[in-house]
Motif scaffolding. Structure first.
Motif, mmCIF file in Angstrom:
data_model
loop_
_atom_site.group_PDB
_atom_site.id
_atom_site.type_symbol
_atom_site.label_atom_id
_atom_site.label_comp_id
_atom_site.label_asym_id
_atom_site.label_seq_id
_atom_site.Cartn_x
_atom_site.Cartn_y
_atom_site.Cartn_z
ATOM 1 N N ARG A 172 59.741 36.436 46.513
ATOM 2 C CA ARG A 172 58.487 37.118 46.163
ATOM 3 C C ARG A 172 58.601 37.795 44.793
ATOM 4 O O ARG A 172 57.658 37.758 43.991
ATOM 5 C CB ARG A 172 58.150 38.142 47.236
ATOM 6 C CG ARG A 172 56.751 38.712 47.118
ATOM 7 C CD ARG A 172 56.464 39.703 48.235
ATOM 8 N NE ARG A 172 56.537 39.058 49.534
ATOM 9 C CZ ARG A 172 57.494 39.289 50.420
ATOM 10 N NH1 ARG A 172 58.470 40.146 50.146
ATOM 11 N NH2 ARG A 172 57.477 38.681 51.584
ATOM 12 N N ALA A 173 59.752 38.403 44.514
ATOM 13 C CA ALA A 173 59.937 39.076 43.225
ATOM 14 C C ALA A 173 59.951 38.074 42.070
ATOM 15 O O ALA A 173 59.343 38.312 41.013
ATOM 16 C CB ALA A 173 61.233 39.881 43.248
ATOM 17 N N VAL A 174 60.626 36.944 42.261
ATOM 18 C CA VAL A 174 60.668 35.926 41.200
ATOM 19 C C VAL A 174 59.284 35.328 40.970
ATOM 20 O O VAL A 174 58.861 35.087 39.834
ATOM 21 C CB VAL A 174 61.689 34.835 41.575
ATOM 22 C CG1 VAL A 174 61.645 33.679 40.577
ATOM 23 C CG2 VAL A 174 63.099 35.414 41.618
ATOM 24 N N ARG A 189 55.906 21.932 42.670
ATOM 25 C CA ARG A 189 56.735 22.045 41.459
ATOM 26 C C ARG A 189 57.100 23.499 41.173
ATOM 27 O O ARG A 189 58.224 23.801 40.773
ATOM 28 C CB ARG A 189 55.975 21.451 40.272
ATOM 29 C CG ARG A 189 56.766 21.442 38.981
ATOM 30 C CD ARG A 189 55.990 20.738 37.885
ATOM 31 N NE ARG A 189 55.727 19.339 38.249
ATOM 32 C CZ ARG A 189 55.039 18.498 37.482
ATOM 33 N NH1 ARG A 189 54.538 18.916 36.314
ATOM 34 N NH2 ARG A 189 54.843 17.264 37.876
ATOM 35 N N GLU A 190 56.170 24.408 41.433
ATOM 36 C CA GLU A 190 56.457 25.820 41.206
ATOM 37 C C GLU A 190 57.477 26.339 42.210
ATOM 38 O O GLU A 190 58.341 27.159 41.876
ATOM 39 C CB GLU A 190 55.157 26.630 41.302
ATOM 40 C CG GLU A 190 55.313 28.095 40.926
ATOM 41 C CD GLU A 190 55.618 28.300 39.464
ATOM 42 O OE1 GLU A 190 56.157 29.371 39.124
ATOM 43 O OE2 GLU A 190 55.337 27.381 38.655
ATOM 44 N N VAL A 191 57.393 25.855 43.443
ATOM 45 C CA VAL A 191 58.384 26.252 44.447
ATOM 46 C C VAL A 191 59.772 25.780 44.048
ATOM 47 O O VAL A 191 60.778 26.491 44.226
ATOM 48 C CB VAL A 191 57.981 25.699 45.834
ATOM 49 C CG1 VAL A 191 59.095 25.933 46.860
ATOM 50 C CG2 VAL A 191 56.692 26.338 46.306
ATOM 51 N N ALA A 192 59.870 24.575 43.500
ATOM 52 C CA ALA A 192 61.170 24.066 43.051
ATOM 53 C C ALA A 192 61.752 24.926 41.934
ATOM 54 O O ALA A 192 62.968 25.113 41.851
ATOM 55 C CB ALA A 192 61.016 22.622 42.582
ATOM 56 N N ARG A 193 60.903 25.471 41.080
ATOM 57 C CA ARG A 193 61.386 26.322 39.999
ATOM 58 C C ARG A 193 61.853 27.681 40.497
ATOM 59 O O ARG A 193 62.592 28.380 39.799
ATOM 60 C CB ARG A 193 60.286 26.511 38.950
ATOM 61 C CG ARG A 193 59.990 25.252 38.147
ATOM 62 C CD ARG A 193 58.766 25.410 37.287
ATOM 63 N NE ARG A 193 58.508 24.212 36.501
ATOM 64 C CZ ARG A 193 57.330 23.894 35.980
ATOM 65 N NH1 ARG A 193 56.306 24.719 36.171
ATOM 66 N NH2 ARG A 193 57.168 22.791 35.277
ATOM 67 N N LEU A 194 61.423 28.082 41.681
ATOM 68 C CA LEU A 194 61.892 29.345 42.252
ATOM 69 C C LEU A 194 63.277 29.222 42.875
ATOM 70 O O LEU A 194 63.942 30.235 43.094
ATOM 71 C CB LEU A 194 60.910 29.831 43.325
ATOM 72 C CG LEU A 194 59.489 30.188 42.895
ATOM 73 C CD1 LEU A 194 58.670 30.586 44.111
ATOM 74 C CD2 LEU A 194 59.503 31.320 41.885
ATOM 75 N N THR A 195 63.709 28.014 43.178
ATOM 76 C CA THR A 195 64.931 27.822 43.955
ATOM 77 C C THR A 195 66.162 28.333 43.224
ATOM 78 O O THR A 195 66.987 29.062 43.795
ATOM 79 C CB THR A 195 65.106 26.334 44.304
ATOM 80 O OG1 THR A 195 63.931 25.874 44.980
ATOM 81 C CG2 THR A 195 66.324 26.127 45.181
ATOM 82 N N VAL A 196 66.308 27.975 41.952
ATOM 83 C CA VAL A 196 67.527 28.320 41.220
ATOM 84 C C VAL A 196 67.691 29.843 41.074
ATOM 85 O O VAL A 196 68.749 30.388 41.422
ATOM 86 C CB VAL A 196 67.539 27.622 39.845
ATOM 87 C CG1 VAL A 196 68.727 28.105 39.010
ATOM 88 C CG2 VAL A 196 67.613 26.119 40.022
ATOM 89 N N PRO A 197 66.712 30.599 40.586
ATOM 90 C CA PRO A 197 66.936 32.053 40.476
ATOM 91 C C PRO A 197 67.113 32.742 41.830
ATOM 92 O O PRO A 197 67.884 33.697 41.940
ATOM 93 C CB PRO A 197 65.682 32.561 39.763
ATOM 94 C CG PRO A 197 64.664 31.499 39.942
ATOM 95 C CD PRO A 197 65.402 30.218 40.007
ATOM 96 N N VAL A 198 66.421 32.264 42.854
ATOM 97 C CA VAL A 198 66.570 32.897 44.170
ATOM 98 C C VAL A 198 67.966 32.652 44.724
ATOM 99 O O VAL A 198 68.636 33.572 45.223
ATOM 100 C CB VAL A 198 65.497 32.366 45.138
ATOM 101 C CG1 VAL A 198 65.789 32.807 46.555
ATOM 102 C CG2 VAL A 198 64.126 32.871 44.720
ATOM 103 N N LEU A 199 68.458 31.415 44.645
ATOM 104 C CA LEU A 199 69.801 31.116 45.143
ATOM 105 C C LEU A 199 70.874 31.793 44.295
ATOM 106 O O LEU A 199 71.922 32.206 44.815
ATOM 107 C CB LEU A 199 70.023 29.604 45.162
ATOM 108 C CG LEU A 199 69.201 28.821 46.192
ATOM 109 C CD1 LEU A 199 69.530 27.335 46.117
ATOM 110 C CD2 LEU A 199 69.451 29.347 47.593
#
Length: 359
Positions: A172-174, A189-199
Motif C-alpha cells: 500500500r505504501a509503495v 503491469r502496475e502490480v508487477a512493478r510493485l513486486t520488486v520494492p515490496v519484496l
C-alpha cells in the motif's frame, strides 16, 4: 462497574475466538453465521487496542472472496448438489466420458447455489473469529505465555502471522508513493512493478529480524538427553494424533459427534505430558506477565457458551442448525441465537484498552 484501562490477557481473547469459531463450524444457518460475524465486529470495535492494526477487515475480505469464488465455481462447474428450482441455463460445453462427473455450463439451480453460499459463509464466519482474536490480542503478546517447549515453534508462527499484514502495508505504501509520482496504480503491469520494492523491503526486514533474534539468544542449544527427546517427541506425536482424531469426531457429524470427546481428552493429556517433559529440560523467565482476573474468566466463558450450545444442538439435531437448501427462510433456533449473543458480553464487561498501550 467501571473497569480500569488495561490490555486483557491474550489467551482469554484467543480462547473466546476459538469457542465462537467452534459454534460457527457447527451450523450452516446464514442468520446464525452473520450473527457470529456481527458479534466479532462489535467486540473488536469496542475492545481493540487503538494503537494496534485491525486485521479483521482483511479476514472478512478473504471470506467475501471465498464466497464469490465458490459461487462462480458452482454456477459454471456445479458442486455435486442437484436441485429442481432452475434459475437460468448456461450454454453447455460437452466433455469427454472420463469427465462424466463434471459439467461445464448447463442448468443452474437454486439449491446448489444456496449450498455454496451457506458452506462458504460458515468458513467466512470462522475466519472472522480468528481475525477478531488476532485484532484483540496480538500473537506477539500470546508468545510470552507459551510453554518453553513450544517457544521456538511459536516464534516461527508469530513471524509468519505478522509477515502477511506487513507485506500488505508495504504494498500500500509503495502504491501510494507511485501515485504521488503520477502513476495510475492499477492494472496487471502496475502490480508487477510493485513486486520488486515490496519484496526488497520484506527481505531487509527479515534480515534485521534475524540479526535481532540472534543477538537476544535465539537458536541456542538446549541441554537434553536422547531418552528425554524421544519421550517428549513420542508423547507430542501421540497427543497430536489424539487431538486431531477428537476434533474430527467433534466437527464431523458423520463420524459420531460426541464419540470424539474421549479421543480429544486423551490427546490433550498426552500433549500436556509432552509439554511438561520438554519444559523440564529448558527453563525460561517471564517478563511483564499479563494478569488474569475475573474479566478473563468471563471472556472465556462467553466464548464457550455458543460453542457448547451449537455443539449440543448439532448432535441433537435442533431445527435450523443445518437448514435445508430451499427457497424458504431457514428456521432460527432461539437457544442458538441467545448463546451467540452471550459471546458479545466481553464488549461491555472487559476493561477498555489504553490508547497508549503497546501490543
Amino acid at each position: 462497574m467501571l473497569q480500569r484501562e488495561r490490555l486483557q490477557h491474550p489467551a482469554a481473547w484467543w480462547l473466546w475466538g476459538l469457542g465462537l469459531a467452534t459454534a460457527a463450524s457447527r451450523t450452516t444457518n446464514p442468520a446464525l453465521l452473520l450473527l457470529v460475524v456481527g458479534v466479532c465486529a462489535l467486540v473488536v470495535s469496542e475492545r481493540r487496542d487503538p494503537s494496534a492494526p485491525n486485521p479483521l477487515r482483511a479476514f472478512l475480505l478473504i471470506g467475501v472472496g471465498i464466497i464469490v469464488l465458490r459461487l462462480l465455481v458452482t454456477v459454471v462447474l456445479g458442486n455435486g448438489v442437484y436441485g429442481d428450482t432452475v434459475l437460468f441455463t448456461l450454454p453447455r460445453v460437452p466433455l469427454p466420458e472420463w469427465a462424466a462427473g463434471v459439467r461445464l455450463g448447463g442448468p443452474v439451480a437454486l439449491e446448489p447455489i444456496l449450498y455454496a453460499v451457506y458452506d462458504s459463509l460458515r468458513l467466512t464466519a470462522i475466519l472472522a473469529c480468528v481475525g477478531a482474536a488476532n485484532a484483540l490480542a496480538s500473537p506477539r503478546r500470546l508468545l510470552r505465555h507459551l510453554p518453553a517447549t513450544l517457544y521456538d515453534v511459536g516464534t516461527a508462527v508469530v513471524v509468519g502471522l505478522t509477515f502477511a499484514p506487513r507485506l500488505l502495508g508495504d504494498a500500500r505504501a509503495v502504491r501510494d508513493a507511485r501515485r504521488l509520482r503520477g502513476h495510475d496504480g492499477r492494472g496487471v503491469r502496475e502490480v508487477a512493478r510493485l513486486t520488486v520494492p515490496v519484496l526488497e523491503t520484506a527481505f531487509e526486514r527479515s534480515l534485521g529480524l534475524a540479526a535481532s533474534m540472534e543477538s537476544r539468544g535465539y537458536g541456542r542449544a538446549v541441554r537434553s538427553t536422547r531418552a528425554s527427546r524421544w519421550l517428549a517427541s513420542g508423547l507430542a506425536l501421540a497427543g497430536l494424533a489424539g487431538v486431531l482424531a477428537g476434533l474430527y469426531g467433534l466437527l464431523d457429524t458423520s463420524a459420531g459427534g460426541v464419540l470424539g470427546v474421549p479421543l480429544l481428552l486423551v490427546g490433550v493429556v498426552l500433549a500436556t505430558a509432552s509439554l511438561v517433559v520438554g519444559a523440564s529440560r529448558e527453563e525460561r523467565t517471564g517478563h511483564r506477565r499479563d494478569p488474569w482476573s475475573w474479566t478473563e474468566t468471563a471472556t472465556v466463558a462467553a466464548g464457550a457458551v455458543p460453542g457448547a450450545a451449537l455443539l449440543l444442538g448439532s448432535i441433537q439435531g435442533w431445527d435450523g442448525i443445518v437448514p435445508a437448501q430451499s427457497a424458504s427462510l431457514p428456521h432460527l433456533p432461539l437457544a442458538a441465537v441467545l448463546a451467540i449473543v452471550v459471546a458479545a458480553a466481553p464488549a461491555f464487561l472487559t476493561p477498555p484498552p489504553r490508547a497508549e498501550a503497546s501490543a
